[in-house]
Motif scaffolding. Structure first.
Motif, PDB file in Angstrom:
ATOM      1  N   HIS A 111       0.823  -1.205   0.000  1.00 34.09           N
ATOM      2  CA  HIS A 111       0.000   0.000   0.000  1.00 34.09           C
ATOM      3  C   HIS A 111       0.859   1.258   0.000  1.00 34.09           C
ATOM      4  N   SER A 112       1.854   1.312   0.878  1.00 36.70           N
ATOM      5  CA  SER A 112       2.682   2.527   0.958  1.00 36.70           C
ATOM      6  C   SER A 112       3.467   2.743  -0.330  1.00 36.70           C
ATOM      7  N   GLN A 113       3.924   1.656  -0.962  1.00 39.11           N
ATOM      8  CA  GLN A 113       4.650   1.807  -2.218  1.00 39.11           C
ATOM      9  C   GLN A 113       3.719   2.293  -3.321  1.00 39.11           C
ATOM     10  N   ALA A 114       2.487   1.777  -3.345  1.00 41.28           N
ATOM     11  CA  ALA A 114       1.519   2.222  -4.344  1.00 41.28           C
ATOM     12  C   ALA A 114       1.172   3.697  -4.157  1.00 41.28           C
ATOM     13  N   GLU A 115       1.074   4.140  -2.915  1.00 41.44           N
ATOM     14  CA  GLU A 115       0.786   5.551  -2.658  1.00 41.44           C
ATOM     15  C   GLU A 115       1.917   6.437  -3.158  1.00 41.44           C
ATOM     16  N   ARG A 116       3.142   5.965  -3.032  1.00 40.58           N
ATOM     17  CA  ARG A 116       4.291   6.738  -3.529  1.00 40.58           C
ATOM     18  C   ARG A 116       4.262   6.845  -5.053  1.00 40.58           C
ATOM     19  N   GLU A 117       3.644   5.869  -5.715  1.00 36.13           N
ATOM     20  CA  GLU A 117       3.673   5.820  -7.174  1.00 36.13           C
ATOM     21  C   GLU A 117       2.374   6.296  -7.810  1.00 36.13           C
ATOM     22  N   GLY A 118       1.595   7.052  -7.054  1.00 32.22           N
ATOM     23  CA  GLY A 118       0.413   7.664  -7.650  1.00 32.22           C
ATOM     24  C   GLY A 118      -0.902   7.313  -7.008  1.00 32.22           C
ATOM     25  N   GLY A 119      -0.904   6.391  -6.033  1.00 31.44           N
ATOM     26  CA  GLY A 119      -2.143   6.066  -5.342  1.00 31.44           C
ATOM     27  C   GLY A 119      -2.496   4.594  -5.441  1.00 31.44           C
ATOM     28  N   SER A 120      -2.969   4.046  -4.336  1.00 31.87           N
ATOM     29  CA  SER A 120      -3.323   2.624  -4.315  1.00 31.87           C
ATOM     30  C   SER A 120      -4.557   2.325  -5.156  1.00 31.87           C
ATOM     31  N   TRP A 121      -5.330   3.361  -5.504  1.00 31.43           N
ATOM     32  CA  TRP A 121      -6.512   3.137  -6.351  1.00 31.43           C
ATOM     33  C   TRP A 121      -6.123   2.597  -7.728  1.00 31.43           C
ATOM     34  N   ARG A 122      -4.871   2.822  -8.135  1.00 32.84           N
ATOM     35  CA  ARG A 122      -4.424   2.329  -9.431  1.00 32.84           C
ATOM     36  C   ARG A 122      -4.336   0.800  -9.469  1.00 32.84           C
ATOM     37  N   ILE A 123      -4.295   0.172  -8.310  1.00 36.83           N
ATOM     38  CA  ILE A 123      -4.218  -1.291  -8.257  1.00 36.83           C
ATOM     39  C   ILE A 123      -5.506  -1.924  -8.769  1.00 36.83           C
ATOM     40  N   ILE A 124      -6.644  -1.269  -8.514  1.00 39.83           N
ATOM     41  CA  ILE A 124      -7.947  -1.833  -8.821  1.00 39.83           C
ATOM     42  C   ILE A 124      -8.236  -1.738 -10.313  1.00 39.83           C
ATOM     43  N   LYS A 125      -8.616  -2.866 -10.916  1.00 33.85           N
ATOM     44  CA  LYS A 125      -8.955  -2.916 -12.338  1.00 33.85           C
ATOM     45  C   LYS A 125     -10.193  -3.790 -12.527  1.00 33.85           C
ATOM     46  N   PRO A 126     -10.954  -3.550 -13.599  1.00 37.93           N
ATOM     47  CA  PRO A 126     -12.158  -4.355 -13.822  1.00 37.93           C
ATOM     48  C   PRO A 126     -11.812  -5.767 -14.272  1.00 37.93           C
ATOM     49  N   LEU A 127     -12.698  -6.697 -13.998  1.00 38.22           N
ATOM     50  CA  LEU A 127     -12.547  -8.070 -14.480  1.00 38.22           C
ATOM     51  C   LEU A 127     -12.579  -8.096 -16.004  1.00 38.22           C
ATOM     52  N   TYR A 128     -11.803  -8.986 -16.616  1.00 39.88           N
ATOM     53  CA  TYR A 128     -11.770  -9.084 -18.074  1.00 39.88           C
ATOM     54  C   TYR A 128     -12.092 -10.508 -18.511  1.00 39.88           C
ATOM     55  N   LEU A 129     -12.465 -10.660 -19.767  1.00 38.32           N
ATOM     56  CA  LEU A 129     -13.048 -11.898 -20.266  1.00 38.32           C
ATOM     57  C   LEU A 129     -12.174 -13.122 -20.050  1.00 38.32           C
ATOM     58  N   ASN A 130     -10.873 -13.040 -20.321  1.00 37.97           N
ATOM     59  CA  ASN A 130     -10.006 -14.210 -20.217  1.00 37.97           C
ATOM     60  C   ASN A 130      -9.493 -14.465 -18.809  1.00 37.97           C
ATOM     61  N   SER A 131      -9.891 -13.636 -17.857  1.00 41.89           N
ATOM     62  CA  SER A 131      -9.467 -13.831 -16.482  1.00 41.89           C
ATOM     63  C   SER A 131     -10.060 -15.102 -15.907  1.00 41.89           C
ATOM     64  N   GLY A 132      -9.290 -15.793 -15.070  1.00 46.72           N
ATOM     65  CA  GLY A 132      -9.809 -16.968 -14.399  1.00 46.72           C
ATOM     66  C   GLY A 132     -10.910 -16.647 -13.413  1.00 46.72           C
ATOM     67  N   ALA A 133     -11.025 -15.374 -13.036  1.00 45.79           N
ATOM     68  CA  ALA A 133     -12.056 -14.956 -12.079  1.00 45.79           C
ATOM     69  C   ALA A 133     -13.340 -14.506 -12.759  1.00 45.79           C
ATOM     70  N   TYR A 134     -13.284 -14.221 -14.068  1.00 42.37           N
ATOM     71  CA  TYR A 134     -14.406 -13.562 -14.746  1.00 42.37           C
ATOM     72  C   TYR A 134     -15.697 -14.381 -14.680  1.00 42.37           C
ATOM     73  N   SER A 135     -15.629 -15.659 -15.002  1.00 45.50           N
ATOM     74  CA  SER A 135     -16.845 -16.481 -15.044  1.00 45.50           C
ATOM     75  C   SER A 135     -17.509 -16.586 -13.683  1.00 45.50           C
ATOM     76  N   PHE A 136     -16.710 -16.597 -12.628  1.00 43.63           N
ATOM     77  CA  PHE A 136     -17.282 -16.712 -11.290  1.00 43.63           C
ATOM     78  C   PHE A 136     -18.206 -15.534 -10.989  1.00 43.63           C
ATOM     79  N   THR A 137     -17.808 -14.333 -11.406  1.00 41.33           N
ATOM     80  CA  THR A 137     -18.638 -13.164 -11.127  1.00 41.33           C
ATOM     81  C   THR A 137     -19.687 -12.946 -12.211  1.00 41.33           C
ATOM     82  N   ALA A 138     -19.255 -12.893 -13.479  1.00 44.18           N
ATOM     83  CA  ALA A 138     -20.161 -12.520 -14.571  1.00 44.18           C
ATOM     84  C   ALA A 138     -21.161 -13.621 -14.898  1.00 44.18           C
ATOM     85  N   PHE A 139     -20.814 -14.882 -14.629  1.00 45.92           N
ATOM     86  CA  PHE A 139     -21.708 -15.994 -14.944  1.00 45.92           C
ATOM     87  C   PHE A 139     -22.428 -16.530 -13.705  1.00 45.92           C
ATOM     88  N   ALA A 140     -21.681 -16.727 -12.603  1.00 41.74           N
ATOM     89  CA  ALA A 140     -22.246 -17.386 -11.426  1.00 41.74           C
ATOM     90  C   ALA A 140     -22.650 -16.427 -10.319  1.00 41.74           C
TER      91      ALA A 140
END
Length: 780
Positions: A534-563
């Motif tokens: 967290h502290s390193q991310a804040e130094r590099e512009g903010g920890s909010w940059r870590i968060i990204k939307p789920l994408y189609l080929n992600s192993g996590a995508y079907s769990f949320t978008a389908f199930a």
């Protein structure tokens, strides 16, 4: 004596006055204080002074004695508590140290009495001590020693080894689920080809291709015609071509790897634009190919499946457990045009002969000797001809499961999974995830033996056929779709978790954002020692940059978008892209070279980060999901609707229903949170009641107004198709950018689907039907 009596009367009068306001006890105190101050200046022969002085000294001694007793009692209690805590703490440390030296086997031991009392801080210390990086490195090397596609001898051997390693751990349950799925492979005798034809249609040049390079689920067949360069093959790229008056109808479209779109999306957009075929290549501007640095060979292509979906495309929406019994049906996401991966060398040969209009400056790559033209003509009237010869094959897949059973809510699962297969060596594609999965399974099973008592069950899964669109995971979801939203708390995908050691990305459902934010404050950055992520991310512009939307080929995508299960995929990477994913060069040695030998350390850090979140989900009385997050997401769309309210009302459309549904959801989420805060969280019945409601929130955002077979990704925020918020927002923007293309009937349908899904989520979150009041008034 008269003087003494006078002063006694004066002192008593002061005490009475104080007694009227503050009580009798204060009267005595005030009397003593007044007497002490006055008697300090009087002769010592005064009898009254002597009596008062004696009484004062006597009281001070009593107070001093009471203070001493309190101090002794407090000190004894403190030392006793410290001895008990330290004894328990050192007990489990010593026990854990002894367990590390033993070979683990058999079932999990019953929880020691009092094990449930371990604090979260103690569990963190235990987890960090047990996590090791050496096993991570060894497992990556083992998994990536050879290609191991599904159904191959190497793939089967690896599956057996995973099953054996799970069984060596003190887990509660370990098992395998098998299924048949239809996968696509290159034809063994008939190879795909790429030709240049002269103006008369004769072959002028046959361009050599690697026979193992292919796009799974490409249409079989051929395409011949002109050629068009379409940059990354994004929606905006095809719109630019259309705006420039360039038609791709019947042409072979050449596109670059990357640009934030998958191969499947590129091919689908090219097909929608009328293209006859698709060629996809890695440009040196996107993937390093400098021979003086670690990068791709210029003759290496990048392969990826082109099914616009996940799972077996011949059983869309339902499982492949008994493949032969299903009627012939196929996914609408299967492409109808052939697609091939090509190397940058082949792309340079083709694009160097392309003429026509110049491309925009942002489309310029770094191919040698290739001027940036978009086509469609080739020099000397040549044409391109491509043919794809792939065959569909039923393959037996094996998903391997191992679990630790929860002690309070055993039917609620926290799931961790990783892809096991790979068309190439797959150090990043399958090795890293498999290694971290095994290490976390070993760590948590050891923690249970050392006293950890998880409230909820932990499920560790090794998935098959991930390279074909997460087939193994999606088929399992389809088989248990009707109950997973009642059972699954969250899913963590470990696929491609380490591609560097600098930048962390979290592709996640918003429900898990608070959990992630707390975790990155606890875990040390693998590259910047002494600093939290967290502290390193804040130094590099903010920890909010870590968060990204789920994408189609992600192993996590079907769990949320389908199930409808909250899911997250975490990844460490570099600013300079890791170039070897989905190539034959994705080996353990190259990964170590990219990370400077820190693969184990980085894998351990990511394992600790996932473990931190799993600990919270397994330990806390109330599942820590941020149920108000979707209200914030819809608020942004509400603002967009508000900006277009005048145009909408002129067409007889009102955004008030969306505003109302959003308000209802926000209030319901806040009401539930307040109810939880004022509840007795140690009441098991109350905790389970609240957890059940929280766990269903993601599922509430699956649209109930479309077929799961026709629109499997029904999530109105993360899904695909007309039912989603992104499609609705894009259509709304046409009111200002291109009013003639705005389809009022279609927009009404989109708005209705989204609004009632949101309102349904709000109603479900409120609880009982007596809490729901949908008596809105308004004009039509």
């Amino acid at each position: 004596m008269d003087t003494t009596r006078a002063r006694l009367r004066q002192s008593t009068s002061v005490g009475v006055a104080e007694d009227d306001e503050m009580g009798g006890a204060q009267r005595v105190e005030m009397s003593f204080v007044s007497s002490e101050e006055e008697e300090a200046a009087r002769p010592s022969s005064d009898i009254t002074a002597l009596v008062r002085q004696y009484r004062h000294v006597h009281q001070r001694a009593g107070v001093l004695l009471c203070v001493c007793v309190v101090v002794v009692v407090f000190t004894a209690a403190f030392l006793l508590a410290y001895a008990v805590f330290a004894g328990r703490y050192h007990c489990y440390l010593a026990e854990g140290q002894g367990e590390e030296d033993k070979e683990q086997g058999g079932g999990a031991n019953p929880l020691a009495e009092g094990g449930a009392g371990l604090y979260l801080g103690e569990l963190r210390v235990m987890m960090r001590r047990l996590l090791q990086d050496e096993d991570i490195v060894n497992t990556i090397s083992r998994v990536s020693r050879a290609d191991h596609p599904p159904g191959s001898s190497e793939g089967t051997s690896l599956a057996s080894e995973m099953l054996r390693r799970f069984r060596l751990l003190p887990m509660d349950h370990t098992w395998t689920e098998s299924l048949y799925a239809t996968l696509q492979f290159p034809h063994r005798s008939q190879r795909s080809s790429l030709l240049l034809l002269d103006s008369a249609g004769w072959i002028s040049e046959q361009i050599p291709l690697n026979p193992s390079d292919y796009c799974p689920y490409s249409a079989a067949g051929s395409a011949t015609g002109c050629m068009v360069y379409a940059n990354y093959g994004r929606t905006e790229d095809f719109k630019w071509l259309e705006g420039a008056g360039l038609s791709v109808a019947g042409c072979v479209v050449v596109m670059r790897v990357g640009g934030g779109v998958t191969f499947a999306e590129k091919v689908w957009l090219a097909q929608r634009s009328g293209a006859g075929g698709a060629l996809i290549y890695p440009d040196p501007a996107d993937l390093p190919q400098d021979p003086r640095r670690l990068g791709l060979n210029a003759h290496t292509a990048v392969s990826e499946h082109v099914h616009l979906g996940s799972g077996d495309p011949f059983t869309p929406g339902f499982p492949s457990f008994n493949h032969t019994q299903f009627p012939p049906i196929q996914s609408s996401g299967l492409p109808l045009i052939p697609a091939l991966p090509i190397s940058s060398t082949v792309a340079a040969k083709l694009l160097s002969q392309l003429s026509g209009a110049s491309c925009p400056p942002s489309w310029r790559g770094r191919l040698p000797y290739a001027p940036c033209a978009v086509g469609p003509e080739l020099s000397a009237g040549r044409r391109v001809s491509m043919s794809v010869h792939n065959v569909m094959t039923p393959v037996l897949l094996n998903n391997i499961f191992s679990s630790l059973e929860g002690r309070v809510e055993p039917d609620h699962y926290i799931i961790l999974g990783a892809q096991r297969d790979s068309l190439g060596p797959g150090a990043v594609k399958s090795g890293v995830g498999t290694a971290i999965l095994l290490e976390l399974a070993r760590t948590f099973s050891a923690m249970v033996k050392n006293g950890f008592s998880p409230r909820r069950s932990l499920l560790f899964v090794s998935w098959d056929a991930g390279d074909f669109g997460n087939v193994g995971a999606t088929e399992w979801l389809e088989g248990y779709l009707s109950m997973l939203h009642l059972k699954a708390v969250a899913y963590f995908s470990l696929d491609q978790a380490v591609m560097g050691d600098d930048v962390l990305s979290a592709y996640t459902s918003p429900l898990l954002m608070d959990l992630l934010d707390a975790a990155i404050k606890q875990v040390e950055h693998p590259k910047h020692l002494g600093q939290s992520i967290h502290s390193q991310a804040e130094r590099e512009g903010g920890s909010w940059r870590i968060i990204k939307p789920l994408y189609l080929n992600s192993g996590a995508y079907s769990f949320t978008a389908f199930a409808g299960v909250p899911a997250m995929e975490l990844r460490f990477s570099e600013e300079r892209a890791y170039p070897f994913v989905n190539t034959p060069l994705d080996s353990a040695s190259r990964l170590q070279e990219v990370l400077g030998g820190r693969v184990g350390l980085t894998g351990r850090s990511l394992g600790e980060l996932v473990g931190e979140m799993v600990l919270r989900l397994a330990h806390d009385h109330i599942v820590p999901l941020r149920i108000t997050s979707y209200a914030d997401t819809v608020l942004q769309f509400s603002a967009q609707l508000n900006r277009h309210s005048a145009e909408l009302q002129s067409r007889g459309l009102s955004p008030l229903w969306v505003f109302s549904a959003r308000g209802d959801y926000s209030r319901a989420a806040q009401t539930l949170q307040r109810a939880i805060e004022y509840s007795d969280l140690h009441d098991l019945t109350a905790a389970r009641y609240y957890n059940t409601r929280i766990m269903r929130v993601e599922y509430y955002f699956l649209s109930q107004y479309v077929s799961v077979v026709e629109s499997p990704f029904r999530h109105v925020i993360h899904g695909r198709g007309d039912l989603t918020l992104s499609a609705l927002s894009e259509h709304l923007s046409l009111l200002t950018s291109d009013p003639d293309r705005f389809d009022e009937k279609r927009f009404r349908r989109q708005l209705a689907f989204f609004t009632w899904t949101l309102q349904g989520a709000a109603n479900a979150l409120k609880g009982g039907v007596w809490s729901i009041h949908n008596t809105h008034t308004g004009t039509h």
